[in-house]
Write an enzyme that holds these catalytic residues in place. Sequence first.
Site, mmCIF file in Angstrom:
data_model
loop_
_atom_site.group_PDB
_atom_site.id
_atom_site.type_symbol
_atom_site.label_atom_id
_atom_site.label_comp_id
_atom_site.label_asym_id
_atom_site.label_seq_id
_atom_site.Cartn_x
_atom_site.Cartn_y
_atom_site.Cartn_z
ATOM 1 N N HIS A 110 -2.557 -4.507 18.551
ATOM 2 C CA HIS A 110 -1.911 -4.101 17.301
ATOM 3 C C HIS A 110 -1.065 -2.839 17.546
ATOM 4 O O HIS A 110 -1.532 -1.900 18.189
ATOM 5 C CB HIS A 110 -2.966 -3.837 16.227
ATOM 6 C CG HIS A 110 -2.379 -3.715 14.856
ATOM 7 N ND1 HIS A 110 -1.708 -2.587 14.445
ATOM 8 C CD2 HIS A 110 -2.324 -4.585 13.822
ATOM 9 C CE1 HIS A 110 -1.282 -2.764 13.202
ATOM 10 N NE2 HIS A 110 -1.646 -3.977 12.805
ATOM 11 N N HIS A 125 3.083 2.006 11.055
ATOM 12 C CA HIS A 125 2.069 1.906 12.115
ATOM 13 C C HIS A 125 2.101 3.073 13.106
ATOM 14 O O HIS A 125 1.157 3.273 13.849
ATOM 15 C CB HIS A 125 2.338 0.671 12.984
ATOM 16 C CG HIS A 125 2.206 -0.628 12.289
ATOM 17 N ND1 HIS A 125 1.183 -0.898 11.430
ATOM 18 C CD2 HIS A 125 2.954 -1.752 12.359
ATOM 19 C CE1 HIS A 125 1.323 -2.137 10.993
ATOM 20 N NE2 HIS A 125 2.389 -2.671 11.525
ATOM 21 N N CYS A 151 0.870 -1.183 0.000
ATOM 22 C CA CYS A 151 0.000 0.000 0.000
ATOM 23 C C CYS A 151 0.906 1.231 0.000
ATOM 24 O O CYS A 151 2.124 1.113 0.192
ATOM 25 C CB CYS A 151 -0.891 -0.013 1.235
ATOM 26 S SG CYS A 151 0.070 0.070 2.753
ATOM 27 N N HIS A 166 5.781 -7.249 7.725
ATOM 28 C CA HIS A 166 5.760 -8.702 7.929
ATOM 29 C C HIS A 166 6.082 -9.417 6.629
ATOM 30 O O HIS A 166 5.223 -9.996 5.992
ATOM 31 C CB HIS A 166 4.387 -9.147 8.442
ATOM 32 C CG HIS A 166 4.143 -8.687 9.832
ATOM 33 N ND1 HIS A 166 4.832 -9.183 10.902
ATOM 34 C CD2 HIS A 166 3.320 -7.746 10.326
ATOM 35 C CE1 HIS A 166 4.447 -8.583 11.991
ATOM 36 N NE2 HIS A 166 3.527 -7.691 11.678
ATOM 37 N N GLU A 171 -0.358 -0.326 15.787
ATOM 38 C CA GLU A 171 -0.979 0.941 15.370
ATOM 39 C C GLU A 171 -1.915 1.455 16.472
ATOM 40 O O GLU A 171 -1.920 2.643 16.801
ATOM 41 C CB GLU A 171 -1.765 0.738 14.067
ATOM 42 C CG GLU A 171 -2.456 2.006 13.600
ATOM 43 C CD GLU A 171 -3.465 1.751 12.485
ATOM 44 O OE1 GLU A 171 -3.117 1.108 11.490
ATOM 45 O OE2 GLU A 171 -4.612 2.213 12.629
ATOM 46 N N SER A 221 1.135 -13.235 7.597
ATOM 47 C CA SER A 221 0.546 -11.915 7.382
ATOM 48 C C SER A 221 -0.983 -12.023 7.404
ATOM 49 O O SER A 221 -1.577 -12.758 6.614
ATOM 50 C CB SER A 221 1.048 -11.356 6.046
ATOM 51 O OG SER A 221 0.067 -10.574 5.436
#
Length: 280
Positions: free
Chosen positions: A123, A73, A12, A41, A125, A217
């Site tokens: 996570h 992140h 991305c 990852h 993030e 992933s």
Amino acid sequence: MNIIVAENSGFCFGVKRAINKTFEASKKNKKKIFTYGPLIHNNQVINKLEKLGINSIEKIEDAKNSILIIRSHGVPLEIYDRAKEYDIELIDTTCPFVRKVQTIAKEYHEKDYQIIIVGNPNHPEVIGINGWCNNEAIIIESIDEANKLSVFDKICVVAQTTITLEKWNSITKKLKEKAREVIEFNTICLATKERQDACAKLAKKADIMIVIGGYHSSNTQKLYNISKKYCKNTIHIETAENLPLNIFNKDDIIGVTAGASTPEWIINDVINKLKEKVGN
Ligand code: SF4
């Protein structure tokens, strides 16, 4: 054989930017470079970085007097101060979409809103976003958890960028009953949805689908599940080496997609191997 690559696949925008900044830094700097946690990852990319002497650390003090890359992140706000303490030069590759969530959390926390993050509490993030509102956010990922919340005066709701719109809609609907004033910021990043939609679209017309990405992933796994729904001949591989060549027929339409941490060179390796071994 017809090989079609999904319209949206692979890195991305945020990950591409983080990787590019890291490789650029390794060319320009003589100082030792670390990443704060694995940059992405993907074992192949991590191996490449290690060959350049770029290793991942978990504790900030391990990057003392060096350069430290903050990955896409993002990190809690206090990390910026702690870096100064240890004389660490930061290269901040926090994705701008994640930065937006962090600044919303900070701004509304300062305005006395209870911050609610819809996402996975473990996570990085989400841990990072929470660190922009003094670690006082409530983090929920199910309607059940939303149901159990007490009632607040005013709440501000943000999303981990990779959650689904269904999850966001169902949870925020519930949260409307939980405060006098509710401000919602749908901070879901479209990159994930676009990749998943493109995968579904391609899987519907492919005879065989190849999903490329790390075996651990989660977004690659998700693509695999979506693809499998529409094309039962879906395989998940990490690199061209894992490609089973005996399952393809000359007339097959072969769909190729890749997770968000899969670099373009791995996708190209797979396509080249297919062309070479199975024929055009
Ligand atoms: S998925 Fe979206 S928010 Fe996350 S790094 Fe990629 S572009 Fe940024």
